[in-house]
Scaffold this motif. Structure first.
Motif, short mmCIF file in Angstrom:
data_model
loop_
_atom_site.label_atom_id
_atom_site.label_comp_id
_atom_site.label_asym_id
_atom_site.label_seq_id
_atom_site.Cartn_x
_atom_site.Cartn_y
_atom_site.Cartn_z
N THR A 178 44.71 45.17 38.37
CA THR A 178 44.05 44.31 37.38
C THR A 178 45.05 43.71 36.43
OG1 THR A 178 42.02 45.64 37.50
CG2 THR A 178 42.29 44.22 35.58
N LEU A 179 46.02 44.51 35.99
CA LEU A 179 47.07 44.02 35.09
C LEU A 179 47.85 42.89 35.75
CD1 LEU A 179 48.69 44.32 32.43
CD2 LEU A 179 50.11 46.02 33.63
N CYS A 180 48.19 43.08 37.01
CA CYS A 180 48.96 42.06 37.73
C CYS A 180 48.14 40.79 37.96
CB CYS A 180 49.45 42.62 39.06
SG CYS A 180 50.66 43.96 38.90
N GLU A 181 46.88 40.96 38.35
CA GLU A 181 46.01 39.81 38.58
C GLU A 181 45.83 38.98 37.31
OE1 GLU A 181 44.52 38.60 41.27
OE2 GLU A 181 45.21 40.11 42.68
N LEU A 182 45.53 39.66 36.22
CA LEU A 182 45.28 38.96 34.96
C LEU A 182 46.54 38.32 34.40
CD1 LEU A 182 42.79 41.32 33.06
CD2 LEU A 182 42.28 39.26 34.36
#
Length: 446
Positions: free
Chosen positions: A208-212
């Motif tokens: 999620t951190l990478c996607e956002l």
């Protein structure tokens, strides 16, 4: 004390809750939005505008929280979210939406909004993280709804509550060795819950951190409003969403990072408690979050750049890069320049020494590409110069070898060896920036 204060709130609670009849959460009527807005305003007037008022009852908190969870109206989403933040600031730790009771039956786990309560358990929190990870895809569809915004604001609020609960408990553990209080923290209760897979939650936080972080760097184009209601109102809603989304994504990205850091800190405290013999079998065992993250970075190097780009905590970033590179350093080159020949690859200076000759550098580049090595060294150098010296991971005995001047010289030497080890790959832009910074720092200290 809290019970006594709230006994006099019965009349206010009854009057305020009467505005928000229970059917508003189970039926669709044209007056629902007005009723909910009136309720929120009544809570605001009764507990924020009035001085010296006691806090809202748990039932009222849950009603406000429930509005945030189920609403599709942008106005109501923002109003309930802002109200919860203001109430938390005025009455800190007055309530918690988290529930850690026994497992419920599948019939009670319906996704219908009418079944959503004013509390949230571990599995619902994990599901929320999964929903937040879908925001980039949802925002790039032809139909733009308020669901991504609502999920992100809900997640931000919950992380804020987790932080407010964990920080004082962790301080008590640090100062008074009070592991029991830390064990009972909301975050630890989530992580030890049998309803979720701990590793899965950490992995989802990472993805999620990478996607956002990747999404937040892009502009939002071609997002069309959902074709419902008045065209004028829809267009205004779409405009507001389009304007708000980038900033909300940025703050949500920071919230995901904060959650990961809290998990890492909790892991560290638990490890300390384990060493002192303060934990019991009931505390269980779990793989440290840093190990899970490093394994994921090892298996999927496509997320290396977005992860370290998003991670803005210098100490954690430096420690993780050093640990990551240690996996790829040839054992024969893991030596310091001291005569005792002891292994010293646990510091940034020690890692840079492993890039000090062409032979060892070639061995590293065979396992990871020159591009990845440049990325990691550049990010580690950035973290090193941002880290206050008193918080440095470098040990005192290595101070001479790991002075800023030596680090800068070794950075330049490392990139020189990288260029020789892989003649087909030049120095990438972020590598050049790191080298320029190192050269500037050397000139200032000459």
């Amino acid at each position: 004390m809290g019970t006594k204060r709230r006994r006099g709130d019965g009349g206010m609670e009854e009057n305020t809750m009467a505005i928000l009849d229970t059917y508003c959460f189970s039926k669709s009527t044209e007056h629902i939005a007005d009723d909910r807005l009136s309720f929120l305003e009544a809570v605001r007037s009764g507990f924020l505008v009035t001085e010296n008022s006691a806090g809202p009852t748990n039932k009222m908190y849950k009603a406000v929280f429930k509005i945030l969870r189920v609403e599709t109206s942008l106005d109501l989403i923002m109003s309930s979210y802002q109200l919860l933040l203001e109430l938390d600031k005025r009455f800190p730790q007055a309530w918690s939406p988290f529930s850690f009771g026994t497992d419920v039956t599948s019939s009670e786990k319906q996704d219908d909004h009418s079944k959503i309560s004013g509390s949230i358990d571990a599995i619902e929190f994990h599901r929320l993280i999964e929903e937040v990870s879908k925001v980039p895809d949802q925002a790039n569809t032809e139909i733009l709804t308020t669901e991504p915004l609502r999920n992100m604001l809900l997640f931000q609020y919950l992380v804020k509550l987790l932080e407010g609960d964990l920080v004082p408990r962790n301080f008590a553990f640090t100062e008074k060795s009070d592991w029991v209080t830390l064990r009972e923290s909301l975050l630890n209760m989530i992580l030890v819950s049998r309803k979720i897979t701990y590793k899965g939650l950490v992995k989802d936080c990472l993805s999620t951190l990478c996607e956002l972080s990747q999404f937040s760097t892009k502009c939002i184009h071609d997002m069309r409003p959902e074709q419902t209601g008045s065209t004028e109102i829809t267009e205004k809603c779409h405009t507001a969403l389009a304007l708000a989304l980038p900033e909300v994504v940025k703050r949500t990205c920071a919230a995901v990072q904060k959650l990961l850091i809290m998990i890492v800190e909790l892991d560290s405290s638990k490890k300390a408690a384990d060493l002192e013999g303060w934990t019991t079998r009931a505390d269980g065992t779990r793989t440290p979050a840093t190990e899970i993250i490093l394994d994921e970075l090892t298996y999927d190097k496509n997320i290396l750049f977005p992860f370290f780009q998003a991670l803005d905590k210098p100490k954690l970033k430096l420690d993780m890069i050093v640990q990551f590179l240690k996996k790829y350093i040839p054992k024969t080159s893991v030596r310091t320049r001291r005569s005792n020949g002891s292994a010293n690859d646990s510091t940034f200076g020690g890692v840079l020494n492993c890039f000090s000759n062409e032979s060892s550098t070639k061995g590293i580049v065979k396992k990871i590409s020159s591009e990845v090595a440049q990325l990691l060294l550049a990010h580690a150098f950035q973290a090193y110069i941002l880290l206050p010296s008193e918080h440095s991971t470098e040990s005192k005995e290595d101070t001479a070898d790991n002075s800023l001047r030596n680090i800068c010289n070794n950075m330049i030497s490392a990139f020189t060896c990288l260029k020789k080890a892989d003649k087909n790959s030049g120095i990438l832009p972020f590598g050049k920036e790191a080298l320029f910074t190192a050269a500037i720092m050397l000139s200032r200290n000459s």
